[in-house]
Design a protein around this motif. Structure first.
Motif, PDB file in Angstrom:
ATOM      1  N   PHE A 121      36.127  23.297  48.874  1.00 26.47           N
ATOM      2  CA  PHE A 121      36.684  23.388  50.229  1.00 26.47           C
ATOM      3  C   PHE A 121      37.363  24.742  50.436  1.00 26.47           C
ATOM      4  CE2 PHE A 121      40.209  22.798  53.246  1.00 26.47           C
ATOM      5  CZ  PHE A 121      39.523  22.302  54.344  1.00 26.47           C
ATOM      6  N   ARG A 122      38.091  25.171  49.424  1.00 24.04           N
ATOM      7  CA  ARG A 122      38.838  26.430  49.551  1.00 24.04           C
ATOM      8  C   ARG A 122      39.376  26.826  48.182  1.00 24.04           C
ATOM      9  NH1 ARG A 122      42.550  25.532  54.049  1.00 24.04           N
ATOM     10  NH2 ARG A 122      40.789  26.282  55.259  1.00 24.04           N
ATOM     11  N   VAL A 123      39.530  28.132  47.959  1.00 22.68           N
ATOM     12  CA  VAL A 123      40.279  28.628  46.798  1.00 22.68           C
ATOM     13  C   VAL A 123      41.518  29.324  47.359  1.00 22.68           C
ATOM     14  CG1 VAL A 123      40.229  29.999  44.689  1.00 22.68           C
ATOM     15  CG2 VAL A 123      38.101  28.996  45.569  1.00 22.68           C
ATOM     16  N   PHE A 124      42.676  28.856  46.930  1.00 24.87           N
ATOM     17  CA  PHE A 124      43.928  29.401  47.461  1.00 24.87           C
ATOM     18  C   PHE A 124      44.663  30.153  46.363  1.00 24.87           C
ATOM     19  CE2 PHE A 124      48.306  29.431  48.950  1.00 24.87           C
ATOM     20  CZ  PHE A 124      48.164  29.667  50.312  1.00 24.87           C
ATOM     21  N   PHE A 125      45.054  31.384  46.655  1.00 22.62           N
ATOM     22  CA  PHE A 125      45.716  32.248  45.664  1.00 22.62           C
ATOM     23  C   PHE A 125      47.192  32.365  45.999  1.00 22.62           C
ATOM     24  CE2 PHE A 125      41.263  33.314  45.752  1.00 22.62           C
ATOM     25  CZ  PHE A 125      40.934  33.498  44.417  1.00 22.62           C
ATOM     26  N   TYR A 126      48.038  32.017  45.019  1.00 23.75           N
ATOM     27  CA  TYR A 126      49.485  31.998  45.252  1.00 23.75           C
ATOM     28  C   TYR A 126      50.198  32.666  44.075  1.00 23.75           C
ATOM     29  CZ  TYR A 126      53.791  30.155  47.324  1.00 23.75           C
ATOM     30  OH  TYR A 126      55.024  30.028  47.931  1.00 23.75           O
ATOM     31  N   HIS A 127      51.508  32.853  44.228  1.00 28.25           N
ATOM     32  CA  HIS A 127      52.285  33.598  43.222  1.00 28.25           C
ATOM     33  C   HIS A 127      51.535  34.906  42.883  1.00 28.25           C
ATOM     34  CE1 HIS A 127      54.779  30.055  42.855  1.00 28.25           C
ATOM     35  NE2 HIS A 127      53.899  29.351  42.185  1.00 28.25           N
ATOM     36  N   ASP A 128      51.522  35.283  41.573  1.00 31.71           N
ATOM     37  CA  ASP A 128      50.790  36.499  41.192  1.00 31.71           C
ATOM     38  C   ASP A 128      49.279  36.337  41.350  1.00 31.71           C
ATOM     39  OD1 ASP A 128      53.030  37.977  40.675  1.00 31.71           O
ATOM     40  OD2 ASP A 128      52.802  38.032  38.496  1.00 31.71           O
ATOM     41  N   GLY A 129      48.837  35.146  41.647  1.00 31.09           N
ATOM     42  CA  GLY A 129      47.408  34.913  41.889  1.00 31.09           C
ATOM     43  C   GLY A 129      46.867  35.761  43.031  1.00 31.09           C
ATOM     44  N   VAL A 130      47.761  36.194  43.930  1.00 27.42           N
ATOM     45  CA  VAL A 130      47.297  37.039  45.049  1.00 27.42           C
ATOM     46  C   VAL A 130      46.695  38.350  44.542  1.00 27.42           C
ATOM     47  CG1 VAL A 130      48.973  36.047  46.666  1.00 27.42           C
ATOM     48  CG2 VAL A 130      49.539  38.165  45.439  1.00 27.42           C
ATOM     49  N   ASN A 131      47.078  38.759  43.321  1.00 26.74           N
ATOM     50  CA  ASN A 131      46.538  40.004  42.763  1.00 26.74           C
ATOM     51  C   ASN A 131      45.054  39.898  42.417  1.00 26.74           C
ATOM     52  OD1 ASN A 131      48.941  41.598  42.869  1.00 26.74           O
ATOM     53  ND2 ASN A 131      49.735  40.377  41.178  1.00 26.74           N
ATOM     54  N   ASN A 132      44.504  38.704  42.505  1.00 22.24           N
ATOM     55  CA  ASN A 132      43.050  38.555  42.371  1.00 22.24           C
ATOM     56  C   ASN A 132      42.317  39.080  43.601  1.00 22.24           C
ATOM     57  OD1 ASN A 132      42.402  36.911  39.826  1.00 22.24           O
ATOM     58  ND2 ASN A 132      44.122  35.803  40.712  1.00 22.24           N
ATOM     59  N   GLY A 133      43.069  39.365  44.664  1.00 21.52           N
ATOM     60  CA  GLY A 133      42.433  39.716  45.929  1.00 21.52           C
ATOM     61  C   GLY A 133      42.513  41.177  46.301  1.00 21.52           C
ATOM     62  N   THR A 134      42.854  42.053  45.347  1.00 21.69           N
ATOM     63  CA  THR A 134      42.864  43.483  45.677  1.00 21.69           C
ATOM     64  C   THR A 134      41.620  44.187  45.143  1.00 21.69           C
ATOM     65  OG1 THR A 134      43.899  45.626  45.234  1.00 21.69           O
ATOM     66  CG2 THR A 134      44.468  43.824  43.727  1.00 21.69           C
ATOM     67  N   ARG A 135      40.944  44.888  46.024  1.00 17.23           N
ATOM     68  CA  ARG A 135      39.699  45.562  45.609  1.00 17.23           C
ATOM     69  C   ARG A 135      39.997  46.856  44.854  1.00 17.23           C
ATOM     70  NH1 ARG A 135      40.033  47.096  51.088  1.00 17.23           N
ATOM     71  NH2 ARG A 135      40.056  49.365  51.303  1.00 17.23           N
ATOM     72  N   PHE A 136      41.274  47.232  44.728  1.00 13.27           N
ATOM     73  CA  PHE A 136      41.622  48.437  43.966  1.00 13.27           C
ATOM     74  C   PHE A 136      41.611  48.183  42.454  1.00 13.27           C
ATOM     75  CE2 PHE A 136      44.253  50.675  47.535  1.00 13.27           C
ATOM     76  CZ  PHE A 136      43.093  50.800  48.272  1.00 13.27           C
ATOM     77  N   THR A 137      41.388  46.950  42.070  1.00 12.66           N
ATOM     78  CA  THR A 137      41.301  46.611  40.651  1.00 12.66           C
ATOM     79  C   THR A 137      40.149  47.381  39.999  1.00 12.66           C
ATOM     80  OG1 THR A 137      42.119  44.420  41.166  1.00 12.66           O
ATOM     81  CG2 THR A 137      41.012  44.691  39.049  1.00 12.66           C
ATOM     82  N   ALA A 138      40.438  48.038  38.869  1.00 12.55           N
ATOM     83  CA  ALA A 138      39.397  48.830  38.197  1.00 12.55           C
ATOM     84  C   ALA A 138      39.491  48.650  36.680  1.00 12.55           C
ATOM     85  CB  ALA A 138      39.537  50.307  38.575  1.00 12.55           C
ATOM     86  N   PRO A 139      39.011  47.525  36.186  1.00 13.14           N
ATOM     87  CA  PRO A 139      39.078  47.275  34.745  1.00 13.14           C
ATOM     88  C   PRO A 139      38.074  48.165  33.987  1.00 13.14           C
ATOM     89  CG  PRO A 139      37.810  45.556  35.819  1.00 13.14           C
ATOM     90  CD  PRO A 139      38.340  46.430  36.918  1.00 13.14           C
ATOM     91  N   PRO A 140      38.244  48.312  32.660  1.00 10.66           N
ATOM     92  CA  PRO A 140      37.264  49.076  31.876  1.00 10.66           C
ATOM     93  C   PRO A 140      35.856  48.507  32.074  1.00 10.66           C
ATOM     94  CG  PRO A 140      39.144  48.429  30.524  1.00 10.66           C
ATOM     95  CD  PRO A 140      39.307  47.739  31.835  1.00 10.66           C
ATOM     96  N   GLN A 141      34.861  49.376  31.963  1.00  6.91           N
ATOM     97  CA  GLN A 141      33.492  48.966  32.306  1.00  6.91           C
ATOM     98  C   GLN A 141      32.925  47.880  31.399  1.00  6.91           C
ATOM     99  OE1 GLN A 141      30.811  52.207  33.016  1.00  6.91           O
ATOM    100  NE2 GLN A 141      31.662  52.500  35.074  1.00  6.91           N
ATOM    101  N   ASP A 142      33.450  47.798  30.160  1.00  6.13           N
ATOM    102  CA  ASP A 142      32.904  46.773  29.258  1.00  6.13           C
ATOM    103  C   ASP A 142      33.642  45.428  29.409  1.00  6.13           C
ATOM    104  OD1 ASP A 142      35.286  47.539  28.174  1.00  6.13           O
ATOM    105  OD2 ASP A 142      34.531  47.859  26.138  1.00  6.13           O
ATOM    106  N   ASP A 143      34.519  45.348  30.400  1.00  4.78           N
ATOM    107  CA  ASP A 143      35.246  44.085  30.637  1.00  4.78           C
ATOM    108  C   ASP A 143      34.724  43.437  31.921  1.00  4.78           C
ATOM    109  OD1 ASP A 143      37.041  42.042  30.407  1.00  4.78           O
ATOM    110  OD2 ASP A 143      38.843  43.290  30.580  1.00  4.78           O
ATOM    111  N   ARG A 144      34.969  42.155  32.067  1.00  5.47           N
ATOM    112  CA  ARG A 144      34.573  41.476  33.294  1.00  5.47           C
ATOM    113  C   ARG A 144      35.413  41.994  34.453  1.00  5.47           C
ATOM    114  NH1 ARG A 144      38.893  39.984  30.990  1.00  5.47           N
ATOM    115  NH2 ARG A 144      40.157  38.195  31.619  1.00  5.47           N
ATOM    116  N   HIS A 145      34.814  42.028  35.652  1.00  3.96           N
ATOM    117  CA  HIS A 145      35.554  42.439  36.844  1.00  3.96           C
ATOM    118  C   HIS A 145      35.854  41.189  37.662  1.00  3.96           C
ATOM    119  CE1 HIS A 145      37.011  44.470  40.316  1.00  3.96           C
ATOM    120  NE2 HIS A 145      36.614  45.668  39.933  1.00  3.96           N
ATOM    121  N   LEU A 146      37.058  40.673  37.458  1.00  8.92           N
ATOM    122  CA  LEU A 146      37.378  39.367  38.045  1.00  8.92           C
ATOM    123  C   LEU A 146      37.358  39.374  39.567  1.00  8.92           C
ATOM    124  CD1 LEU A 146      40.105  37.937  35.679  1.00  8.92           C
ATOM    125  CD2 LEU A 146      38.113  36.716  36.556  1.00  8.92           C
TER     126      LEU A 146
END
Lengths: 137, 130
Positions: B35-60
């Motif tokens: 129905f929905r995925v709701f992001f709360y507390h620090d979970g909101v940090n899942n929603g920033t496109r500025f995230t840039a993990p190392p290339q050999d890691d998953r990009h959540l």
């Protein structure tokens, strides 16, 4: 549309009032959720019982003291607050150490009644089992 | 079954976003509805496109965005929690005079009422957090 859905919501508070933001942001959910006219209760377990402690003072931490907001819960029709006895005992607390939270019972001539109820771990487990939606903070 | 998902922790610091993602993917694969995925507390940090993990890691963040695109998922970031943590969309950027926005594709910013509604409308609400 048929009758509106009414579910049993329990907000389970497990964290101390300070140190992390869980208690504060959890309280925000409860206050917003009150507008949805669901059957709501709260449970306080583990360090969550500290959220109800009397005479909280956050001045030295330079953060806002949210404890007075718990007094408003009764006005939001959130008046079933279960406190786990074992969690109190493990922390050397008794009910006398907690804020006196009350609500006015509209079904009983607006009599002022206590919102807090100390329950055992087993009683709380039964209450949890009755719920439709559990939110942990 | 109709599920609602709540993600309460940030990506990489905590397993909850990975677990929520894996659960959501598996549930959709088995024909369940999210129905929905709701992001709360620090979970909101899942929603920033500025995230840039190392290339050999998953990009959540990209994983969530791609899942949303494939399945029309409703990914909602709590507005109050997001404002505290600097996750904003274009509208919020204008309101607060910020020089840009960082909300990732497929995510939208809305209020806590969306979480309560998800609890009411779904058969199960699953909380992924600490």
């Amino acid at each position: 549309m048929g009758d509106p859905v009414v579910k049993k919501f329990m907000y389970i508070n497990r964290h101390a009032p300070c140190g992390t933001i869980y208690a504060v942001e959890g309280l925000e959910v409860v206050l917003i959720g009150a507008a949805f006219e669901q059957e709501v209760c709260m449970a306080f377990v583990d360090d969550g019982v500290y959220q109800l402690k009397k005479n909280q003072d956050t001045a030295a931490l330079e953060i806002k003291n949210y404890a007075p907001a718990y007094r408003a819960l009764g006005d939001y029709d959130v008046h079933k607050l279960y406190v786990e006895r074992e969690s109190l005992e493990q922390r050397g607390l008794t009910e006398q150490d907690l804020m006196q939270l009350t609500y006015e019972d509209e079904d009983d001539d607006w009599k002022e009644k206590p919102s807090l109820k100390v329950v055992t771990r087993i009683e709380l487990a039964d209450l949890i089992a009755e719920q439709d939606v559990l939110l942990n903070f | 079954m109709k599920f609602a998902i709540m993600v309460n922790e940030g990506p990489y610091t905590h397993q909850s976003s990975d677990s929520a993602y894996q659960f959501t993917k598996a549930a959709l694969k088995q024909g369940h509805e999210i129905f929905r995925v709701f992001f709360y507390h620090d979970g909101v940090n899942n929603g920033t496109r500025f995230t840039a993990p190392p290339q050999d890691d998953r990009h959540l963040v990209n994983r969530w965005s791609e899942l949303a695109e494939q399945h029309g998922l409703d990914l909602v970031v709590c507005v109050a929690a997001a404002q505290r943590r600097g996750v904003i969309d274009d509208k919020e950027a204008q309101r607060y005079g910020k020089d840009g926005n960082n909300i990732a594709p497929g995510f939208r910013i809305s209020g806590l009422g969306q979480l309560i509604e998800a609890g009411i409308q779904s058969d199960r609400l699953l909380v992924f957090g600490d």
